[in-house]
Design an enzyme around this catalytic site. Sequence first.
Site, PDB file in Angstrom:
ATOM      1  N   GLY A  31      -1.679  -4.265 -15.108  1.00 37.27           N
ATOM      2  CA  GLY A  31      -1.702  -5.676 -14.720  1.00 37.27           C
ATOM      3  C   GLY A  31      -1.040  -5.932 -13.384  1.00 37.27           C
ATOM      4  CG  HIS A  37      -5.112  -3.118 -10.252  1.00 33.21           C
ATOM      5  ND1 HIS A  37      -4.058  -3.894  -9.830  1.00 33.21           N
ATOM      6  CD2 HIS A  37      -4.550  -2.026 -10.826  1.00 33.21           C
ATOM      7  CE1 HIS A  37      -2.909  -3.317 -10.134  1.00 33.21           C
ATOM      8  NE2 HIS A  37      -3.180  -2.169 -10.741  1.00 33.21           N
ATOM      9  CD  GLN A 153      -2.206   7.142 -13.575  1.00 36.91           C
ATOM     10  OE1 GLN A 153      -1.150   6.787 -14.063  1.00 36.91           O
ATOM     11  NE2 GLN A 153      -3.048   6.281 -13.043  1.00 36.91           N
TER      12      GLN A 153
HETATM   13  P1  AMP Z   1      -1.415   0.564 -12.301  1.00 36.79           P
HETATM   14  O1  AMP Z   1      -1.668  -0.833 -12.747  1.00 36.79           O
HETATM   15  O2  AMP Z   1      -0.447   0.657 -11.180  1.00 36.79           O
HETATM   16  O3  AMP Z   1      -1.120   1.487 -13.449  1.00 36.79           O
HETATM   17  O4  AMP Z   1      -2.780   1.086 -11.687  1.00 36.79           O
HETATM   18  C1  AMP Z   1      -3.981   1.057 -12.411  1.00 36.79           C
HETATM   19  C2  AMP Z   1      -5.037   1.829 -11.668  1.00 36.79           C
HETATM   20  O5  AMP Z   1      -5.242   1.240 -10.392  1.00 36.79           O
HETATM   21  C3  AMP Z   1      -4.644   3.290 -11.427  1.00 36.79           C
HETATM   22  O6  AMP Z   1      -5.788   4.116 -11.584  1.00 36.79           O
HETATM   23  C4  AMP Z   1      -4.175   3.260 -10.003  1.00 36.79           C
HETATM   24  O7  AMP Z   1      -4.290   4.503  -9.338  1.00 36.79           O
HETATM   25  C5  AMP Z   1      -5.104   2.235  -9.404  1.00 36.79           C
HETATM   26  N1  AMP Z   1      -4.512   1.671  -8.182  1.00 36.79           N
HETATM   27  C6  AMP Z   1      -3.287   1.115  -8.046  1.00 36.79           C
HETATM   28  N2  AMP Z   1      -3.060   0.779  -6.756  1.00 36.79           N
HETATM   29  C7  AMP Z   1      -4.178   1.144  -6.061  1.00 36.79           C
HETATM   30  C8  AMP Z   1      -4.564   1.069  -4.682  1.00 36.79           C
HETATM   31  N3  AMP Z   1      -3.767   0.568  -3.758  1.00 36.79           N
HETATM   32  N4  AMP Z   1      -5.771   1.550  -4.351  1.00 36.79           N
HETATM   33  C9  AMP Z   1      -6.614   2.078  -5.276  1.00 36.79           C
HETATM   34  N5  AMP Z   1      -6.299   2.172  -6.593  1.00 36.79           N
HETATM   35  C10 AMP Z   1      -5.110   1.708  -6.976  1.00 36.79           C
END
Ligand code: AMP
Length: 294
Positions: A31, A37, A153
């Site tokens: 979130g 995202h 990850q």
């Molecule tokens: P998180 O909410 O931080 O767990 O991220 C959820 C998903 O969004 C994960 O697969 C992250 O790698 C991806 N994500 C987060 N930040 C970015 C970004 N700046 N660019 C691309 N994907 C992202």
Amino acid sequence: MKLVDSISRMATLARMYKKEGKSIGFVPTMGALHEGHLSLVRTAKKHTDVVVISIFVNPIQFGETEDLDKYPRDIKRDEELARTAGADIIFYPPVSQMYTDGYSTYVFVEGLTDTLCGASRPGHFKGVATVVTKLFGIVKPDIAYFGQKDAQQAIVIKKMVEDLNVGIEIKVLPIVREEDGLAMSSRNAYLSEEERRDATVLYRSLEKAEGMTKHGEKDPKKIIKAVTEMITEVPGAKIDYVSIVDTKSLKNVDKISQEVLIAIAVYIGKTRLIDNIMVKPVPEAHSARKGLAV
Ligand code: AMP
């Protein structure tokens, strides 16, 4: 767009879509949504019939001293953003449903998880692999979308899917950045104005590293030294790690002879930020010609 806060309802919907022959695209998140995202949601929408985005701040991937309690949560705002990006379902199960009393099953990916962020955050990837496995079981996606922002990850999840024959396609999409290069992250919200300026050093140092490789530098130690010096010059920045690793094994490389991942984790004040870049060495003949021209 449907808002689903029950595991059984989500599983029922997933079964229904499968019966109807619809493909499911899945974007797991914690979130506090941003363009990073949303880029995953938009891509999922292009390739699959039904797009599910999960919002779940997973307690078991946070260490005891980490920011679980203060992690930003704003479901109303997330709802609006997810809807606009084209999500069909927001799945946000409560912790009590995901981890019932007596919960005792975990997924642990060996090897890949004891370096980089895994070394600084023991247990983190066990938490990640476990929750992603559970979410996959509930949402039953055909394709799941992850960001290159969390490079380790993505590699861990791919390995888990392969090793456990999960049968889900994993797509990894590029890092979405702010105009000044800072990788978008929910944690950027923690930064003060001054820290936000300091935080640009992450990407600047990666650009420096990329420039060095493009100019033929193949010694990871020299690149790590330059990156370290650049970050250390910023008084508010403290390095957790600067590493140059093989893109599959995540092991340190002695020489940049094929594509490598340059990954960094840096504290800006109290906020730990990560970023990375993939670089390929310039071919030997090219760097030799360059050497002659100097
Ligand atoms: P998180 O909410 O931080 O767990 O991220 C959820 C998903 O969004 C994960 O697969 C992250 O790698 C991806 N994500 C987060 N930040 C970015 C970004 N700046 N660019 C691309 N994907 C992202």
